[in-house]
Design a protein around this motif. Sequence first.
Motif, PDB file in Angstrom:
ATOM      1  N   ASP A 125       0.854  -1.132   0.053  1.00 19.46           N
ATOM      2  CA  ASP A 125      -0.152  -0.071   0.313  1.00 19.46           C
ATOM      3  C   ASP A 125       0.826   1.259   0.033  1.00 19.46           C
ATOM      4  N   GLY A 126       2.102   1.091   0.450  1.00 18.99           N
ATOM      5  CA  GLY A 126       3.036   2.441   0.632  1.00 18.99           C
ATOM      6  C   GLY A 126       3.837   2.331  -0.530  1.00 18.99           C
ATOM      7  N   ASN A 127       3.452   1.439  -1.745  1.00 17.51           N
ATOM      8  CA  ASN A 127       4.366   1.728  -2.864  1.00 17.51           C
ATOM      9  C   ASN A 127       5.792   1.159  -2.943  1.00 17.51           C
ATOM     10  N   HIS A 128       6.033   0.259  -1.641  1.00 18.71           N
ATOM     11  CA  HIS A 128       7.473  -0.250  -1.467  1.00 18.71           C
ATOM     12  C   HIS A 128       7.260  -1.796  -1.233  1.00 18.71           C
ATOM     13  N   PRO A 129       6.679  -2.522  -2.357  1.00 14.55           N
ATOM     14  CA  PRO A 129       6.489  -3.871  -2.160  1.00 14.55           C
ATOM     15  C   PRO A 129       7.638  -4.731  -2.073  1.00 14.55           C
ATOM     16  N   GLU A 130       7.325  -5.852  -1.045  1.00 14.67           N
ATOM     17  CA  GLU A 130       8.551  -6.693  -0.852  1.00 14.67           C
ATOM     18  C   GLU A 130       8.781  -7.349  -2.053  1.00 14.67           C
ATOM     19  N   GLU A 131      10.095  -8.060  -2.140  1.00 13.24           N
ATOM     20  CA  GLU A 131      10.382  -8.975  -3.382  1.00 13.24           C
ATOM     21  C   GLU A 131      11.027 -10.227  -2.559  1.00 13.24           C
ATOM     22  N   PHE A 132      10.674 -11.296  -3.474  1.00 15.44           N
ATOM     23  CA  PHE A 132      11.145 -12.685  -2.722  1.00 15.44           C
ATOM     24  C   PHE A 132      11.509 -13.409  -4.171  1.00 15.44           C
ATOM     25  N   SER A 133      12.318 -14.660  -4.149  1.00 15.23           N
ATOM     26  CA  SER A 133      12.133 -15.365  -4.964  1.00 15.23           C
ATOM     27  C   SER A 133      11.036 -16.297  -4.863  1.00 15.23           C
ATOM     28  N   VAL A 134      10.639 -17.114  -5.988  1.00 22.45           N
ATOM     29  CA  VAL A 134       9.339 -17.924  -5.677  1.00 22.45           C
ATOM     30  C   VAL A 134       9.545 -19.112  -4.743  1.00 22.45           C
ATOM     31  N   ARG A 135      10.849 -19.519  -4.466  1.00 13.62           N
ATOM     32  CA  ARG A 135      11.293 -20.425  -3.737  1.00 13.62           C
ATOM     33  C   ARG A 135      11.267 -19.942  -2.162  1.00 13.62           C
TER      34      ARG A 135
ATOM     35  N   PHE B 163       3.556 -16.036  -9.665  1.00 14.44           N
ATOM     36  CA  PHE B 163       4.503 -17.036  -9.234  1.00 14.44           C
ATOM     37  C   PHE B 163       4.382 -18.332  -9.692  1.00 14.44           C
ATOM     38  N   ARG B 164       3.242 -18.539 -10.365  1.00 12.21           N
ATOM     39  CA  ARG B 164       3.052 -19.891 -11.109  1.00 12.21           C
ATOM     40  C   ARG B 164       3.626 -19.798 -12.273  1.00 12.21           C
ATOM     41  N   LYS B 165       4.121 -18.731 -12.964  1.00  9.63           N
ATOM     42  CA  LYS B 165       4.324 -18.610 -14.541  1.00  9.63           C
ATOM     43  C   LYS B 165       5.850 -18.462 -14.738  1.00  9.63           C
ATOM     44  N   VAL B 166       6.616 -18.436 -13.619  1.00 11.12           N
ATOM     45  CA  VAL B 166       8.099 -18.388 -13.624  1.00 11.12           C
ATOM     46  C   VAL B 166       8.564 -19.395 -12.995  1.00 11.12           C
ATOM     47  N   THR B 167       9.979 -19.362 -13.068  1.00  9.83           N
ATOM     48  CA  THR B 167      10.708 -20.517 -12.215  1.00  9.83           C
ATOM     49  C   THR B 167      10.829 -20.308 -10.749  1.00  9.83           C
ATOM     50  N   LEU B 168      11.227 -21.365 -10.025  1.00  9.76           N
ATOM     51  CA  LEU B 168      11.170 -21.159  -8.651  1.00  9.76           C
ATOM     52  C   LEU B 168      12.449 -20.018  -8.063  1.00  9.76           C
ATOM     53  N   ASP B 169      13.295 -19.769  -9.060  1.00  6.38           N
ATOM     54  CA  ASP B 169      14.200 -18.886  -8.608  1.00  6.38           C
ATOM     55  C   ASP B 169      14.056 -17.513  -9.251  1.00  6.38           C
ATOM     56  N   ALA B 170      12.996 -17.119  -9.961  1.00  7.34           N
ATOM     57  CA  ALA B 170      12.746 -15.950 -10.491  1.00  7.34           C
ATOM     58  C   ALA B 170      12.372 -14.933  -9.238  1.00  7.34           C
ATOM     59  N   THR B 171      12.229 -13.590  -9.442  1.00  4.84           N
ATOM     60  CA  THR B 171      12.076 -12.876  -8.216  1.00  4.84           C
ATOM     61  C   THR B 171      10.447 -12.404  -8.634  1.00  4.84           C
ATOM     62  N   VAL B 172       9.902 -12.306  -7.574  1.00  3.01           N
ATOM     63  CA  VAL B 172       8.565 -11.673  -7.812  1.00  3.01           C
ATOM     64  C   VAL B 172       8.133 -10.535  -6.736  1.00  3.01           C
ATOM     65  N   ARG B 173       7.233  -9.619  -7.048  1.00  2.24           N
ATOM     66  CA  ARG B 173       6.960  -8.805  -5.984  1.00  2.24           C
ATOM     67  C   ARG B 173       5.422  -8.891  -5.286  1.00  2.24           C
ATOM     68  N   LEU B 174       5.399  -8.743  -4.160  1.00  2.00           N
ATOM     69  CA  LEU B 174       3.885  -8.806  -3.365  1.00  2.00           C
ATOM     70  C   LEU B 174       3.302  -7.556  -3.592  1.00  2.00           C
ATOM     71  N   ILE B 175       2.198  -7.214  -4.357  1.00  2.00           N
ATOM     72  CA  ILE B 175       1.471  -5.959  -4.761  1.00  2.00           C
ATOM     73  C   ILE B 175       0.123  -6.333  -4.610  1.00  2.00           C
ATOM     74  N   VAL B 176      -0.731  -5.067  -4.633  1.00  2.00           N
ATOM     75  CA  VAL B 176      -2.129  -4.997  -4.463  1.00  2.00           C
ATOM     76  C   VAL B 176      -2.575  -5.007  -5.700  1.00  2.00           C
ATOM     77  N   GLY B 177      -3.670  -5.569  -5.837  1.00  2.00           N
ATOM     78  CA  GLY B 177      -4.496  -5.810  -7.143  1.00  2.00           C
ATOM     79  C   GLY B 177      -5.296  -4.787  -7.559  1.00  2.00           C
ATOM     80  N   SER B 178      -5.556  -4.373  -8.717  1.00  2.00           N
ATOM     81  CA  SER B 178      -6.000  -3.112  -9.136  1.00  2.00           C
ATOM     82  C   SER B 178      -7.662  -3.113  -8.748  1.00  2.00           C
TER      83      SER B 178
END
Length: 456
Positions: free
Chosen positions: A135-145, A178-193
Amino acid sequence: MGDESKRSMYLLGGRRVQIRDLLDAGLLNPGAKLRFRRRRVGVTHHAEITVTGRVRLIPDGQEFPTPSRAAMVAAGMRAVDGWLAWVVVELGRPLDALRQDLLDRAVATAADDPREEPLDVRVHERLREARKRADGNHPEEFSVRELLKLWGAKDRGDQISRIEADLANHGLVTSPSFRKVTLDATVRLIVGSSGAEEPPAAAPGRAPAVTDDEESAEDPVGLTVGNLRSALGGLTSVAPNASFDEAVTKMLLNDFSQLAVLNGPRNLRGAITWRSIAHARHAAADAKLTDAIEPDVVAVRYDKELIDVLPDLQRTGFVFVRDLENVVAGIVTTADVVQAYGEMAMPFFQIGELDRSLRRVIARNLGLDQVVALCRRPVRSFDELSMGDYQRVLGDAQTWTDLGWPLDRSTFIERLDEIRNIRNDVMHFKPDPPPVGTIDRLRKLNSLLRQYGELS
């Protein structure tokens, strides 16, 4: 609040919150008016909550089981998170805020309630913090793993529905999916539109399309291009004004058969291949790299299903891959696809051989009536035996003695139990490669059965 309502509120682990849950908890009343205001186009949609927990559009009277489906139809949009879009007029709060109140109540009662499948307090707290950052426009990033570890999962197996439900309950999605990339790809947790501003597809920090439906038409059925390791793993390229020497050196150093020609990260001019180099230099001794560019190349999005890309791969041998921001981020070759399908197919074939070998051993040494007694369930033929049945039959001390194998029964059954879990994963055709050593375990057990099965 009655016991049934408390239980409904408490048992939210693994399923998506529904409007019915808000009614049961007293957070929302039947007949409550909803408003969906789209500021950019200057349009406001109206709806109300029915006594059964459905969303009824006003004035046309259409009813929908989820807020998102109602918002999508009302606005004529492909997808939108209705929990964020619809505001309860009387309270001046979006449905999402009431959903968070419900989750907080569930957490407050979790410590004192011993019933199964509760809302996981640890996960809830972690996702609530992630929501604040998003919500603060600072989404957390993780690898899918790393993301999966929050639920104690090692891959995208049986828990994927629970993970998606927990994320949806907090109004979160991953970007990219996170379904559509590899386990080691980086994803962000963001808010839906919420659909209020209708942001463009690549808007940072917000996902343009998300629904709270249990199954979306956007979800992949099989492997996506992004599930392949090379798809978003980085791209070696040359500029259009590069020299032949630069291109050839990069291809030789990396053992590549082709190179992308980029004029900026999103502007794909074509590709250089060994064939195009040979043709250009054969046509003119003083040819430049631009003469060797093959412009008719294919670039696909990372979330495109792999099976739909196979015709292009068959024709050209490679396709370039664009990420969520439309950057040309990787390449997929025919060899990559063969490896991916091989990783999925090999355990399947090994388990098939194991199943046939175990069934043959049992059929040779026991009558069907004996098998039924040991399995403790009706079995009409040996072909109906499951991996669990094999364990029960071969785990019987007298049966093992009658086989006459010079092997330890408990160790053998322990390995069968490991294989049973592997089999469940394989039969679900997960997009992730099997754990290291899986194929080797299967091969060794099959080898042992080939050796000792003939003694039976």
